[in-house]
Write a protein that holds these residues in place. Structure first.
Motif, short mmCIF file in Angstrom:
data_model
loop_
_atom_site.label_atom_id
_atom_site.label_comp_id
_atom_site.label_asym_id
_atom_site.label_seq_id
_atom_site.Cartn_x
_atom_site.Cartn_y
_atom_site.Cartn_z
N ARG A 1 0.82 -1.22 0.00
CA ARG A 1 0.00 0.00 0.00
C ARG A 1 0.86 1.27 0.00
N GLN A 2 2.06 1.14 0.54
CA GLN A 2 2.97 2.29 0.56
C GLN A 2 3.86 2.35 -0.69
N GLY A 3 3.54 1.51 -1.66
CA GLY A 3 4.19 1.64 -2.97
C GLY A 3 5.42 0.80 -3.19
N HIS A 4 5.64 -0.22 -2.36
CA HIS A 4 6.82 -1.07 -2.51
C HIS A 4 6.41 -2.51 -2.81
N SER A 5 7.35 -3.29 -3.33
CA SER A 5 7.05 -4.65 -3.78
C SER A 5 7.45 -5.68 -2.74
N VAL A 6 6.66 -6.77 -2.67
CA VAL A 6 6.84 -7.80 -1.66
C VAL A 6 6.71 -9.19 -2.28
N SER A 7 7.56 -10.11 -1.82
CA SER A 7 7.45 -11.52 -2.16
C SER A 7 7.11 -12.30 -0.89
N TYR A 8 6.20 -13.27 -1.00
CA TYR A 8 5.74 -14.03 0.16
C TYR A 8 6.20 -15.47 0.04
N VAL A 9 6.72 -16.02 1.14
CA VAL A 9 7.17 -17.41 1.20
C VAL A 9 6.26 -18.18 2.16
N THR A 10 5.64 -19.25 1.70
CA THR A 10 4.80 -20.07 2.57
C THR A 10 4.34 -21.30 1.83
N THR A 11 3.49 -22.10 2.50
CA THR A 11 2.82 -23.23 1.88
C THR A 11 1.32 -23.09 2.12
N LEU A 12 0.53 -23.27 1.07
CA LEU A 12 -0.93 -23.20 1.16
C LEU A 12 -1.53 -24.54 0.76
N GLY A 13 -2.71 -24.82 1.29
CA GLY A 13 -3.41 -26.03 0.90
C GLY A 13 -4.06 -25.89 -0.47
N GLN A 14 -4.38 -27.05 -1.05
CA GLN A 14 -5.14 -27.06 -2.31
C GLN A 14 -6.63 -26.97 -1.96
N ASP A 15 -7.07 -25.81 -1.50
CA ASP A 15 -8.43 -25.64 -1.00
C ASP A 15 -8.91 -24.22 -1.30
N TRP A 16 -10.18 -23.95 -0.96
CA TRP A 16 -10.73 -22.63 -1.28
C TRP A 16 -10.03 -21.52 -0.52
N GLN A 17 -9.58 -21.81 0.70
CA GLN A 17 -8.86 -20.77 1.45
C GLN A 17 -7.56 -20.39 0.73
N GLY A 18 -6.81 -21.43 0.29
CA GLY A 18 -5.57 -21.16 -0.43
C GLY A 18 -5.81 -20.42 -1.73
N ASP A 19 -6.86 -20.82 -2.46
CA ASP A 19 -7.21 -20.12 -3.71
C ASP A 19 -7.54 -18.66 -3.44
N LEU A 20 -8.32 -18.42 -2.39
CA LEU A 20 -8.73 -17.05 -2.06
C LEU A 20 -7.52 -16.19 -1.71
N ILE A 21 -6.60 -16.75 -0.92
CA ILE A 21 -5.41 -16.00 -0.52
C ILE A 21 -4.54 -15.69 -1.73
N LEU A 22 -4.32 -16.66 -2.60
CA LEU A 22 -3.51 -16.42 -3.80
C LEU A 22 -4.15 -15.37 -4.69
N ASP A 23 -5.45 -15.45 -4.89
CA ASP A 23 -6.13 -14.46 -5.72
C ASP A 23 -5.97 -13.06 -5.13
N TYR A 24 -6.11 -12.95 -3.81
CA TYR A 24 -5.96 -11.65 -3.15
C TYR A 24 -4.54 -11.12 -3.31
N MET A 25 -3.56 -11.98 -3.05
CA MET A 25 -2.16 -11.56 -3.17
C MET A 25 -1.86 -11.06 -4.57
#
Length: 323
Positions: free
Chosen positions: A45-69
């Motif tokens: 939001r302050q205009g800088h770029s970010v990379s995220y490291v993690t593991t997500l499940g193959q589920d709707w929560q993971g899909d939602l988070i990836l879409d948001y990111m």
């Protein structure tokens, strides 16, 4: 590549946006949660770029988070998916005192199964700051080892490492284990950023300056201590080996929800470091982002843009701080 990298457990946040209980609530709006996720949102939001490291499940929560990111421009190239575990989520209900009630559904989550070998495939080209917390490192022995390896790899590539201990005692086998493990990570970082009570817990001393000395003697470059809603202080060595202190008061706001204040503060510190701000303006920005965030019920929706941040700093009343 991104300027900032973080590692953590992003979760879907289901909020009863009122003082209702879960039984009374008829709608639960979906938002995003997770300390490191909040920081990543604040940085973008302050205009800088970010990379995220993690593991997500193959589920709707993971899909939602990836879409948001992806929708807000967070780099997801370092995120793994697994079908062997679910993505964590949480339920939150507001309260009149600003301290919400939160129930977590994250035990055995996909993120907790992140293994150290995820670091081997990371490209650090362009990364200037790595942000880590004590939350993700506390999930399992594997996540602790992953965070430790990532910090080492970041240093090997000349990346500044910022560590927010953000303690979660229930995730550790004992208080002593938490303190020892946290301080081992603190010794690896360039910027250590505890709250005052956290610093007292981990260092065993009380005064902010003594807490700072404890970590500066470990080799930490900057110690930034959050002083609750009063403000913050930064300590570092001067050219003669003494300790230089900068303290800045926070801002007066109407508190709605305190969750995310420290994460907002961290995003302010990170972007200030990226932009080369001096210590006073760094703390001013961090205090401002934290203050703005507590005026919103969401863990991250209140985080400001660069323009909103400048306007707030120019107009909001300030508190008094004596240190």
């Amino acid at each position: 590549m991104s300027e900032v990298m973080t590692i953590g457990e992003p979760m879907v946040n289901l909020i009863a946006d009122s003082n209702e209980t879960y039984l009374e609530a008829r709608t639960l709006p979906r938002q995003m949660a997770g300390a490191e996720f909040n920081v990543a949102i604040g940085v973008t939001r302050q205009g800088h770029s970010v990379s995220y490291v993690t593991t997500l499940g193959q589920d709707w929560q993971g899909d939602l988070i990836l879409d948001y990111m992806r929708g807000i421009g967070i780099d997801t190239s370092n995120i793994r998916r697994t079908s062997g575990a679910a993505t964590g989520y949480q339920l939150k209900v507001r309260s009149s005192d600003g301290e919400p009630k939160v129930v977590y559904f994250r035990s055995g989550s996909a993120a907790s199964q992140t293994a150290p070998d995820i670091v081997d495939g990371i490209d650090f080209d362009g990364v200037r700051i790595l942000h880590v917390t004590g939350i993700f490192s506390a999930l399992t022995d594997n996540t602790y080892s992953t965070v430790s390896r990532l910090m080492d790899a970041a240093h090997a590539h000349g990346v500044t490492v910022l560590f927010d201990p953000n303690p979660r005692p229930t995730l550790w086998p004992s208080r002593e284990a938490m303190i020892e493990a946290t301080n081992r990570l603190a010794a690896k970082c360039d910027v250590f950023m505890p709250g005052l009570e956290e610093g007292q817990l981990f260092s065993g001393v009380s005064a902010p300056r003594d807490i700072a000395r404890f970590y500066l003697d470990m080799g930490v470059g900057k110690v930034i201590i959050k002083l609750g809603d009063e403000g913050s202080a930064l300590f570092e060595r001067d050219d003669n080996g003494g300790i230089r202190q900068t303290a800045v008061p926070s801002f007066t706001v109407d508190v709605v929800d305190t969750v995310g204040a420290g994460d907002g503060f961290a995003s302010g510190v990170i972007t200030a470091l990226l932009e080369g701000l001096d210590s006073e303006h760094l703390l001013e920005r961090a205090n401002a982002v934290g203050a703005i965030q507590v005026t919103s019920v969401s863990d991250s929706e209140g985080l400001p843009t660069a323009e909103e941040l400048r306007a707030f700093i120019a107009s909001a009343p300030r508190k008094k701080l004596s240190l």
